[in-house]
Design an enzyme around this catalytic site. Sequence first.
Site, PDB file in Angstrom:
ATOM      1  N   SER A  90       0.821  -1.217   0.000  1.00 30.06           N
ATOM      2  CA  SER A  90       0.000   0.000   0.000  1.00 30.06           C
ATOM      3  C   SER A  90       0.854   1.267   0.000  1.00 30.06           C
ATOM      4  CB  SER A  90      -0.956   0.011   1.193  1.00 30.06           C
ATOM      5  OG  SER A  90      -0.229   0.061   2.405  1.00 30.06           O
ATOM      6  N   ASP A 101       1.920  -0.660   7.405  1.00 30.76           N
ATOM      7  CA  ASP A 101       3.355  -0.940   7.390  1.00 30.76           C
ATOM      8  C   ASP A 101       3.974  -0.396   6.096  1.00 30.76           C
ATOM      9  OD1 ASP A 101       2.423  -2.641   5.468  1.00 30.76           O
ATOM     10  OD2 ASP A 101       3.269  -4.458   6.337  1.00 30.76           O
ATOM     11  N   ASP A 103       6.172  -1.958   3.189  1.00 32.33           N
ATOM     12  CA  ASP A 103       6.697  -3.220   2.683  1.00 32.33           C
ATOM     13  C   ASP A 103       7.904  -2.899   1.828  1.00 32.33           C
ATOM     14  OD1 ASP A 103       4.389  -5.061   3.498  1.00 32.33           O
ATOM     15  OD2 ASP A 103       3.380  -3.408   2.474  1.00 32.33           O
ATOM     16  N   ASP A 155       8.432  -4.164   6.891  1.00 37.65           N
ATOM     17  CA  ASP A 155       8.764  -5.535   6.502  1.00 37.65           C
ATOM     18  C   ASP A 155       9.896  -5.496   5.483  1.00 37.65           C
ATOM     19  OD1 ASP A 155       6.647  -6.366   7.988  1.00 37.65           O
ATOM     20  OD2 ASP A 155       5.413  -7.026   6.299  1.00 37.65           O
ATOM     21  N   LYS A 216     -10.725   0.172  -0.973  1.00 34.61           N
ATOM     22  CA  LYS A 216     -10.114  -0.564   0.144  1.00 34.61           C
ATOM     23  C   LYS A 216     -10.894  -0.342   1.442  1.00 34.61           C
ATOM     24  CE  LYS A 216      -5.667  -0.556   0.931  1.00 34.61           C
ATOM     25  NZ  LYS A 216      -4.445  -1.359   0.837  1.00 34.61           N
ATOM     26  N   TYR A 225     -12.213  -8.256   2.545  1.00 31.17           N
ATOM     27  CA  TYR A 225     -10.839  -7.928   2.174  1.00 31.17           C
ATOM     28  C   TYR A 225      -9.945  -8.930   2.889  1.00 31.17           C
ATOM     29  CZ  TYR A 225      -6.821  -4.745   1.388  1.00 31.17           C
ATOM     30  OH  TYR A 225      -5.636  -4.182   0.989  1.00 31.17           O
TER      31      TYR A 225
HETATM   32  P1  ATP Z   1      -1.570  -2.374   4.393  1.00 26.82           P
HETATM   33  O1  ATP Z   1      -1.870  -0.930   4.180  1.00 26.82           O
HETATM   34  O2  ATP Z   1      -2.543  -3.030   5.305  1.00 26.82           O
HETATM   35  O3  ATP Z   1      -0.138  -2.633   4.748  1.00 26.82           O
HETATM   36  P2  ATP Z   1      -0.865  -3.748   1.933  1.00 26.82           P
HETATM   37  O4  ATP Z   1      -1.568  -3.805   0.616  1.00 26.82           O
HETATM   38  O5  ATP Z   1       0.472  -3.102   1.951  1.00 26.82           O
HETATM   39  O6  ATP Z   1      -1.864  -3.070   2.964  1.00 26.82           O
HETATM   40  P3  ATP Z   1       0.396  -6.006   3.220  1.00 26.82           P
HETATM   41  O7  ATP Z   1      -0.251  -7.053   4.044  1.00 26.82           O
HETATM   42  O8  ATP Z   1       1.355  -5.076   3.873  1.00 26.82           O
HETATM   43  O9  ATP Z   1      -0.786  -5.216   2.488  1.00 26.82           O
HETATM   44  O10 ATP Z   1       1.094  -6.770   2.038  1.00 26.82           O
HETATM   45  C1  ATP Z   1       1.941  -6.099   1.160  1.00 26.82           C
HETATM   46  C2  ATP Z   1       2.183  -6.891  -0.080  1.00 26.82           C
HETATM   47  O11 ATP Z   1       2.738  -8.168   0.243  1.00 26.82           O
HETATM   48  C3  ATP Z   1       0.957  -7.192  -0.883  1.00 26.82           C
HETATM   49  O12 ATP Z   1       0.642  -6.118  -1.731  1.00 26.82           O
HETATM   50  C4  ATP Z   1       1.391  -8.414  -1.633  1.00 26.82           C
HETATM   51  O13 ATP Z   1       2.185  -8.048  -2.742  1.00 26.82           O
HETATM   52  C5  ATP Z   1       2.274  -9.116  -0.645  1.00 26.82           C
HETATM   53  N1  ATP Z   1       1.522 -10.133   0.127  1.00 26.82           N
HETATM   54  C6  ATP Z   1       1.095 -10.012   1.395  1.00 26.82           C
HETATM   55  N2  ATP Z   1       0.462 -11.115   1.799  1.00 26.82           N
HETATM   56  C7  ATP Z   1       0.508 -11.962   0.784  1.00 26.82           C
HETATM   57  C8  ATP Z   1       0.046 -13.288   0.563  1.00 26.82           C
HETATM   58  N3  ATP Z   1      -0.604 -13.971   1.498  1.00 26.82           N
HETATM   59  N4  ATP Z   1       0.288 -13.844  -0.636  1.00 26.82           N
HETATM   60  C9  ATP Z   1       0.932 -13.176  -1.589  1.00 26.82           C
HETATM   61  N5  ATP Z   1       1.396 -11.945  -1.447  1.00 26.82           N
HETATM   62  C10 ATP Z   1       1.184 -11.338  -0.291  1.00 26.82           C
HETATM   63 MG    MG Z   2       1.662  -3.042   3.676  1.00 27.04          MG
END
Ligand code: ATP
Ligand code: MG
Length: 609
Positions: A90, A101, A103, A155, A216, A225
């Site tokens: 995100s 977080d 990433d 992460d 979202k 979600y």
């Molecule tokens: P948030 O704002 O909650 O952090 P986010 O879209 O960044 O939302 P995250 O859980 O931080 O969600 O995951 C970041 C990325 O990691 C996702 O966009 C995806 O590319 C990858 N990812 C996370 N979980 C999985 C999963 N179970 N399988 C495959 N890819 C995943």
């Molecule tokens: Mg994230």
Amino acid sequence: MTNDRGYLGVTPPISTAESNEREKEVTLTLMEELRRQGTFESDEEARTRELVLGRVSALVKKFVQKVGIARGLSEASATAAGGKIFTFGSYRLGVHGPGSDIDTLLVVPKHVSRDDFFEIFEPMLREFDGATEVAGVPEAYVPIITANISGIPIDFLMARLALSSIPEDLSLQDDNLLRNIDERCVRSLGGSRVANEILRLVPNVQVFRDSLRCIKLWAQQRAIYSNVNGFFGGVAWAMVVARICQLYPNAIAGAIVSRFFIILYQWSWPQPVLLKQIEEGPLQVKVWNPKLYPADRSHRMPIITPTYPAMCATHNVTASTQMITTEEFKRGADIVDKVIVGTAQWSELFQKHDFFHKYRYYLQIIASTGDADLQIKWSGTVESRIRQLVMKLEYVDSLILAHPFIKGFEQVCYCLSEEEIRAVAQGEISETISKRKKEDIEGKEGAGPVHTTTFYVGLAIEPKQPGATGPRRLDISYPTTEFTKLVKMWEKFDETTMGIVVRNIKSSLLPDNVFDPGERQPKSAVKRSKGAKSSNTSPDMPSSKRARTSNDPSPKDAPVKTNDNGTLPPIALTPVVETAGAFAPKESSGIKSPQLPFGENVAVATGAQ
Ligand code: ATP
Ligand code: MG
């Protein structure tokens, strides 16, 4: 930026019209509502994130240099080897909220190994100013280090490229980078490559971001979600929003969102959602050809990532989650229609889900251990298998769908005896136990904490056929027994330290912790059907009438709140009406319990000993 046909995506836009005045107005009110709902972080938090990323970027270079010197490189070449940090998720897409977080992906040259990542970078991170909660998971499918730096959760993934140095302007979009690298590195690169490609393939990044932020929030509020539970996850939502943006390249957010719901509701699945045509890849591997895709029946709502290797981001969708998601698209379409004509507010779109009011019966899946760290792993394993339970339930006659809730509810209970431990592991938590504190059990023999994570699956049961007489039963023993067998097949499963219980529960017996304060309606206010008996408002039968199996370990002083343990075959229930909901059948039948052999399913240990 368009392809050689003059547009982004695999088909031409539906309309290139600019948004009209009304769409501009509703875009303003939408943005106001998104701010009101707290989806944007503060300027200060944004600055902290940038600062943290800058510092981490320098740390990565230091790490690569350190490894280089240890491998015998000169200081100059060790420094020239570079090392670069990319973001994805995100934050990269620009739709993160406060508390999201960051990433990140560390891209390192070939002389830096995955072991170095955990053995050198992880300790460097532990020493890093402002870093807390540093934890490496080297054995994960996508190996990861999680940490918190200056209050920002972050992460780290790692990819080692077949290059001797990482240029500062490196782009990850070249498929050739994937040649001769480890599978784990390919997987780690995936998130960044997909995020970059999505941003490259949308006509207007700001419109995409605003629209995705709205979708979202809506999907989270409506509890649809969650990739792991069979709903769309972050990547899938981003790709469908991006696709709508491609179809209306000049529309603004309010217009994109309204079209999103209408198109998604009408989408004739399983037509795949593609952002980019994928033909023969540069790796000379036959990659997936979208023209052949409709022949692949295994995916119900296929949404295909735009980078190599093409993957279906909605692989986990089942018949049930497809129905639930589609129903939410319809609800969304109805509301945005009203927003456009001025008879509804955006806030209606974001109203909280009614999952715990929607069904008459729920399955509770309770994962338990005696240890906090073990509980994270065990509950994660159980959660990742719940879709298998859902798919098995879908085969049960007279079950319309099985609706998994998107998160588990965690609790720690401090138990004084083996009996209490067993009761808690079955979801029988008395008031006495729930009030007990850690210090109340300290030093007591046979006492210990029990960590439970409870997941819920709502059961929508077919209405009784006209003319049918007598009680009906719903036998879900096969799916539930198969499910417990499946979770126990986990290679790290240990009968002595991990518990798994599946039981059914009537809506009236749902515990308070699934509701927000004040959310639970007073029992007398629960909507009832004409002629429905009061089984929603009081226990069906006195507990003395409830059958018990001989090895039912429920203690004599069984808790009051949840003592209808729902795990035993009740007599057929009087037809009642679901309180609300799209799938609410007009009548429900009696449920035959999962009939789990208790002795086998309540094994739990305090772990600590
Ligand atoms: P948030 O704002 O909650 O952090 P986010 O879209 O960044 O939302 P995250 O859980 O931080 O969600 O995951 C970041 C990325 O990691 C996702 O966009 C995806 O590319 C990858 N990812 C996370 N979980 C999985 C999963 N179970 N399988 C495959 N890819 C995943
Ligand atoms: Mg994230």
